[in-house]
Design a protein around this motif. Structure first.
Motif, PDB file in Angstrom:
ATOM      1  N   LYS A 158       0.819  -1.072  -0.089  1.00 24.84           N
ATOM      2  CA  LYS A 158       0.271   0.107  -0.041  1.00 24.84           C
ATOM      3  C   LYS A 158       0.742   0.945  -0.002  1.00 24.84           C
ATOM      4  N   ASP A 159       2.055   1.244   0.761  1.00 26.85           N
ATOM      5  CA  ASP A 159       2.851   2.219   0.953  1.00 26.85           C
ATOM      6  C   ASP A 159       3.670   2.604  -0.391  1.00 26.85           C
ATOM      7  N   ASP A 160       4.065   1.228  -1.081  1.00 27.50           N
ATOM      8  CA  ASP A 160       4.713   1.424  -2.569  1.00 27.50           C
ATOM      9  C   ASP A 160       3.814   1.976  -3.538  1.00 27.50           C
ATOM     10  N   PHE A 161       2.400   1.839  -3.489  1.00 22.23           N
ATOM     11  CA  PHE A 161       1.458   2.395  -4.405  1.00 22.23           C
ATOM     12  C   PHE A 161       1.114   3.447  -4.168  1.00 22.23           C
ATOM     13  N   LEU A 162       0.909   4.208  -2.947  1.00 19.54           N
ATOM     14  CA  LEU A 162       0.895   5.576  -2.906  1.00 19.54           C
ATOM     15  C   LEU A 162       2.173   6.465  -3.201  1.00 19.54           C
ATOM     16  N   ASN A 163       3.362   5.956  -3.141  1.00 20.43           N
ATOM     17  CA  ASN A 163       4.492   6.805  -3.373  1.00 20.43           C
ATOM     18  C   ASN A 163       5.205   6.197  -4.679  1.00 20.43           C
TER      19      ASN A 163
END
Length: 742
Positions: free
Chosen positions: A714-719
């Motif tokens: 989820k963090d990789d997707f947002l960034n």
């Protein structure tokens, strides 16, 4: 709040205040709803939200909840205005007139449908609807305003949406039967369709019933199995010999076909086995897949199966070779296996018959299956007799004649004192078991000849096993049957049988994969893939393409592929095969026209290239990704280095470049980086967990890894650290989990 004020609550306002989701708002626009007033009016007119384009289950529930929330906030004055307006429609007489216009048969069908539909809903709704009859519901509630449904006893607001859905289904059914042929046979057909589904909407049902005065239940069962899309039923068919001459599949084979784990397939198989062969008297109340529900109800509806008792006429013992079973399947035009039919009869009439042998979840199986009248299984243990007799003949060293009556008089298989009135019947049943289970016949004197078993040659026993099976067998399966016949034999592993198999002039192999067959079976191809290629090329006067050769080979070796066939020929271009221009192959032993130009193996590299290409394709098919640079497997690392060289080698021949381009095109979707491959591997595990559990994994225990993986993703997707393919997959996944995310 007045009803007119609902027009001021627009769809955009509902979305902005988080009262509906984006998906629901889009569905409202599809239905051309401008405000909350349009939503409520649409539903009150008896329409279903499910008919709106793109409206799924969650959207429908969201709109229904919205309806009941605002309905409870309308003032008493506004409700009175609406009720007075609706009273002018005078719906109630319409229900009364409808019921009066129905025939007795139609009323019976409606009552049956009424009870069936009730079972599909929640306990609260079922309890409320069971307080009134079908007649009362039609007269008072079938055409009433939706708000009057709240007057039903024990029905709360949570059940209203189910009542509305129930009413629509009942209306649809009534419309269907209002104008049907009112003859008894037509009603029987409709009743059968109502119970078991559209597969019974067939003239065969009526013709059969008219001739035999009962339904063809095994025919109906077969149609349900054939036409069902239910995953559990499909796994049942793949796992057991349900149909005649059907080759069952292993758990691993089914798992690969269904894209599930082996353990998940085992769980589903065990559950459907229980539903099929462990029938209980419990009422099935919970909501299920319609196909599965009809299937289970058909097996549990003993009344429709009672004709079997008359057909079998209290027969003492029946097996799959019995005339009664063959005749039954013939009469019902049924392709089910006799073994499956026996098991069904034994379970439906478990108070009348006992099953000996039959289908089971373990790999153990008998030569034959029997159903025996319970009046005999209660006084004699036939299962114990088979075990004891097996041990008895295994130890037999000399041939002799056995008097069955004398043998049984001293048997310890009687559960109590020998019942002399039923003694002869037990003897007759035992003789049937000896015939079909042990293949021992009575001679002219009524005696059973017991052959000498000790010292029998493994060669003869293996031949008998294959002959009896009537199909090729794996060496391991042959050994299992061998040990059943000679459990005390000195051989302890399957490999010890191999010399006997290779020595027997009547036995051959299939593709050198420990699968053996009989040479007398002309319809089964023995030998190797190379043998099949040579056989095909011998029939041709000109060289053939790899595609044509592979098409012929696949008839006998369906698990091979074009890469394997091509490699087989390239690796033998010195002794057996010739390679020509345009990718054609021929035989060294044949002479071809001069216009075919042979390509000589000149650089010593072709064989190496073709072999490595074959190894690469084999790796891709088994692992679903290209070889990785970092791997503990030396073979994978070697393939990685070779493939990397091929992608930059300018000295490759045109043919080699064509093969390299083919690999790139054919396997373009396969991952080339280990981290990406592992990401998608964990992605599939996470998605499967959410779909099966309807929740996100927890941060502790065995679910901890998936919990952490999702948070990192989820963090990789947002960034924006995911590639395009990963971002697409994550976006699709997010749609599935947004309703369960905590």
């Amino acid at each position: 709040m007045l009803r007119e004020s609902l027009k001021n609550i627009t769809i955009e306002r509902l979305l902005a205040t988080n009262q509906i989701s984006v998906r629901t708002a889009n569905c409202c626009h599809n239905a051309e709803f401008d405000s909350l007033y349009d939503i409520i009016s649409y539903y009150e007119q008896g329409n279903s939200f499910s008919t709106i384009r793109n409206a799924g289950k969650l959207t429908c529930e969201e709109l229904k909840s919205l309806y009941y929330i605002y309905l409870s906030n309308l003032s008493d004055i506004d409700l009175q205005i609406v009720e007075n307006k609706d009273l002018k429609i005078e719906r109630k007489p319409e229900g009364e007139l409808l019921y009066e216009s129905l025939s007795t048969n139609q009323c019976l069908l409606i009552e049956q449908k009424y009870s069936e539909l009730i079972s599909h809903y929640s306990v609260r709704t079922r309890n409320g609807l069971r307080k009134i009859t079908a007649n009362e519901f039609i007269e008072s509630y079938l055409f009433c305003d939706s708000r009057e449904l709240i007057k039903l006893k024990n029905i709360g607001k949570k059940s209203i949406s189910e009542i509305i859905e129930f009413r629509l289904e009942l209306k649809s059914f009534i419309e269907k039967i209002k104008y049907i042929d009112n003859s008894p046979l037509a009603c029987i057909k409709l009743k059968t369709v109502n119970k078991y589904g559209d597969c019974c909407d067939n003239d065969f049902i009526i013709n059969f019933y008219e001739e035999h005065s009962h339904l063809p239940m095994f025919w109906i069962l077969e149609q349900l199995l054939i036409k069902s899309n239910n995953r559990s039923i499909e796994i049942l068919i793949d796992s057991f010999p349900i149909f005649k001459n059907y080759q069952v599949q292993t758990l691993d084979e089914i798992a690969a076909k269904k894209n599930l784990t082996r353990e998940r397939i085992r769980q589903i198989r065990n559950d459907i086995f229980y539903y099929t062969f462990e029938i209980t008297n419990e009422v099935i109340e919970h909501k299920q897949d319609s196909d599965l529900l009809k299937y289970i109800k058909l097996l549990a509806n003993r009344a429709d199966w009672k004709y079997l008792l008359d057909f079998l006429q209290e027969t003492e013992v029946i097996n799959q070779e019995s005339f009664e079973i063959r005749e039954l399947l013939k009469i019902e035009h049924c392709n089910l296996s006799a073994l499956f039919v026996l098991q069904i009869i034994a379970n439906i009439f478990r108070d009348k018959y006992s099953l000996l042998g039959g289908l089971c979840l373990s790999n153990h199986s008998r030569n034959s299956t029997f159903i025996i009248s319970k009046e005999f299984t209660e006084i004699f243990d036939f299962e114990k007799f088979i075990q004891e007799f097996t041990n008895h003949i295994t130890e037999n060293e000399t041939e002799y004649d056995l008097n069955v009556e004398d043998f049984l008089s001293n048997s310890g298989c009687w559960t109590s004192v020998i019942d002399l009135d039923k003694y002869n019947d037990v003897v007759s049943i035992v003789k049937d078991i000896l015939l079909y289970e042990f293949h021992l016949y009575s001679n002219l004197d009524g005696l059973i000849t017991i052959p000498a078993t000790k010292g029998r040659r493994p060669l003869d026993i293996v031949y008998e096993i294959l002959k009896k099976n009537e199909n090729p067998m794996h060496l391991g399966d042959i050994f299992v049957e061998f040990k059943k016949i000679l459990p005390e034999h000195k051989y302890t592993e399957a490999a010890q049988l191999r010399p006997w198999l290779q020595r027997h002039e009547a036995i051959s192999y299939i593709n050198r994969k420990s699968v053996y067959t009989l040479k007398e079976w002309d319809h089964i191809k023995s030998g190797t893939i190379r043998d099949a290629i040579i056989e095909f090329l011998m029939k041709k006067d000109s060289p053939q393409t790899t595609d044509d050769i592979t098409e012929y080979v696949l008839q006998y070796f369906p698990k091979t592929n074009i890469a394997s066939v091509r490699t087989t020929m390239f690796n033998d271009t010195q002794k057996r095969f010739l390679y020509f221009n345009d990718g054609l192959f021929g035989l060294v032993s044949k002479t071809y026209p001069d216009n075919y130009e042979e390509i000589k193996q000149q650089e010593g590299q072709r064989k190496a290239f073709e072999q490595r290409l074959y190894d690469l394709e084999k790796f891709l098919s088994e692992n679903d990704h290209f070889p990785f640079a970092t791997s503990d497997n030396e073979e994978e690392s070697s393939l990685y280095r070779w493939w990397k060289i091929q992608n930059r080698d300018a000295k490759s021949s045109e043919r080699q470049k064509a093969e390299i381009d083919r690999i790139k095109s054919q396997y373009a979707d396969f991952d080339t980086e280990k981290t990406i491959y592992e990401w998608f591997f964990h992605f599939n595990d996470f998605k499967l967990f959410v779909l099966e559990n309807r929740r996100l994994p927890s941060s502790s225990g065995s679910e901890k890894f998936l919990y952490g993986w999702f948070r990192r993703t989820k963090d990789d997707f947002l960034n924006e650290r995911l590639n395009e393919k990963q971002r697409t997959k994550y976006a699709e996944l997010f749609k599935e989990i947004k309703y369960v995310e905590r």
